[in-house]
Motif scaffolding. Structure first.
Motif, mmCIF file in Angstrom:
data_model
loop_
_atom_site.group_PDB
_atom_site.id
_atom_site.type_symbol
_atom_site.label_atom_id
_atom_site.label_comp_id
_atom_site.label_asym_id
_atom_site.label_seq_id
_atom_site.Cartn_x
_atom_site.Cartn_y
_atom_site.Cartn_z
ATOM 1 N N ARG A 64 -58.317 103.549 14.582
ATOM 2 C CA ARG A 64 -56.956 103.825 14.146
ATOM 3 C C ARG A 64 -56.857 103.671 12.632
ATOM 4 O O ARG A 64 -57.597 102.905 12.024
ATOM 5 N N VAL A 65 -55.922 104.415 12.040
ATOM 6 C CA VAL A 65 -55.787 104.403 10.586
ATOM 7 C C VAL A 65 -54.377 104.032 10.177
ATOM 8 O O VAL A 65 -53.424 104.090 10.964
ATOM 9 N N GLU A 66 -54.246 103.647 8.905
ATOM 10 C CA GLU A 66 -52.944 103.389 8.325
ATOM 11 C C GLU A 66 -52.264 104.716 8.023
ATOM 12 O O GLU A 66 -52.907 105.762 8.001
ATOM 13 N N GLY A 67 -50.972 104.661 7.746
ATOM 14 C CA GLY A 67 -50.303 105.889 7.333
ATOM 15 C C GLY A 67 -49.047 106.162 8.126
ATOM 16 O O GLY A 67 -48.830 105.609 9.208
ATOM 17 N N GLU A 69 -46.274 108.190 10.361
ATOM 18 C CA GLU A 69 -46.316 109.058 11.519
ATOM 19 C C GLU A 69 -45.364 110.223 11.303
ATOM 20 O O GLU A 69 -44.490 110.197 10.456
ATOM 21 N N ASP A 106 -57.274 108.683 4.771
ATOM 22 C CA ASP A 106 -56.888 107.770 5.843
ATOM 23 C C ASP A 106 -57.802 106.553 5.868
ATOM 24 O O ASP A 106 -59.018 106.684 5.978
ATOM 25 N N ARG A 107 -57.196 105.386 5.807
ATOM 26 C CA ARG A 107 -57.955 104.130 5.826
ATOM 27 C C ARG A 107 -57.819 103.460 7.189
ATOM 28 O O ARG A 107 -56.713 103.377 7.737
ATOM 29 N N LEU A 109 -57.427 100.665 10.105
ATOM 30 C CA LEU A 109 -56.711 99.403 10.184
ATOM 31 C C LEU A 109 -57.674 98.232 10.078
ATOM 32 O O LEU A 109 -57.310 97.150 9.618
ATOM 33 N N ARG A 110 -58.922 98.471 10.500
ATOM 34 C CA ARG A 110 -59.957 97.449 10.401
ATOM 35 C C ARG A 110 -61.226 98.081 9.834
ATOM 36 O O ARG A 110 -61.595 99.184 10.198
ATOM 37 N N GLU A 112 -63.968 99.637 7.017
ATOM 38 C CA GLU A 112 -63.945 100.654 5.964
ATOM 39 C C GLU A 112 -64.331 102.015 6.535
ATOM 40 O O GLU A 112 -64.813 102.136 7.658
#
Length: 219
Positions: A64-67, A69, A106-107, A109-110, A112
């Motif tokens: 999963r990535v940050e960002g 929705e 996209d980074r 959540l946990r 790299e």
């Protein structure tokens, strides 16, 4: 060569699937497994009424990535936006070192993310989506991998557009049925009870919970 033929057969199967809502995730899952990556994402691309080009995540498999929705404007500051605007593939072996996308990729959540490969899904009106993969370890994308993803993207674009049209048609039909039912209630000689209105809304909107609030003497 075998993988390309496999992708081609699966792409044809996707294009005739009778479960349009499952198509995006099927595309993402298959791509992730065959290319041996850590994440695959499929983005839908459309033009807003005000002329802006918007992209929205249709399916994601892997980390999963940050960002945000929902639909967001396309910009060249993200790899996904770059693929949309340039309408051609993009491979990056190590994203943190690429100044073009230093703040736009996209980074997770946990952990790299290191590498990125994205290709456009083309339709009759241009780019209708982006199929992209990520790896946690740096990876030099070779020409064969890019061609493989492009081969599948050609088939996936047809399946993706068919699925989107089918879903839009289903929503239009659902809305028409709801309006027809509400019209019947409104013109009935016997006013419907609040429970009947709630039941109709829940059925046609496919929602398990509908709340009807009272204002004065009216529901």
């Amino acid at each position: 060569s075998e993988l390309r033929r496999f992708f081609h057969r699966i792409g044809q199967a996707l294009s005739v699937s009778r479960a349009p809502e499952s198509i995006p995730e099927m595309i993402a899952s298959l791509t992730k497994d065959v290319l041996g990556v850590d994440r695959c994402a499929l983005h839908s691309v459309r033009r807003a009424p005000d002329g802006r080009i918007l992209r929205e995540l249709a399916a994601s498999v892997g980390f999963r990535v940050e960002g945000a929705e929902g639909a967001i404007p396309v910009t060249a500051y993200s790899p996904t936006g770059w693929v949309v605007q340039q309408a051609r593939p993009l491979g990056v072996s190590y994203l943190p070192d690429d100044e073009r996308f230093s703040v736009g990729y996209d980074r997770p959540l946990r952990g790299e993310v290191a590498s990125y490969l994205g290709v456009p899904l083309r339709g009759g009106l241009g780019v209708v989506g982006v199929l992209e993969v990520y790896t946690r370890q740096p990876r030099q994308w070779n020409t064969e991998e890019v061609r493989l993803l492009l081969t599948f993207a050609t088939q996936a674009a047809v399946a993706f557009q068919n699925a989107r049209l089918a879903q839009e048609g289903a929503r239009s039909e659902q809305t028409a049925r709801l309006l027809e039912r509400l019209l019947e209630m409104a013109t009935s000689s016997v006013p419907p009870s609040p429970e009947e209105v709630v039941a109709a809304l829940a059925l046609h909107l496919n929602s398990p919970i509908i709340t009807l609030a009272k204002s004065g003497d009216y529901w």
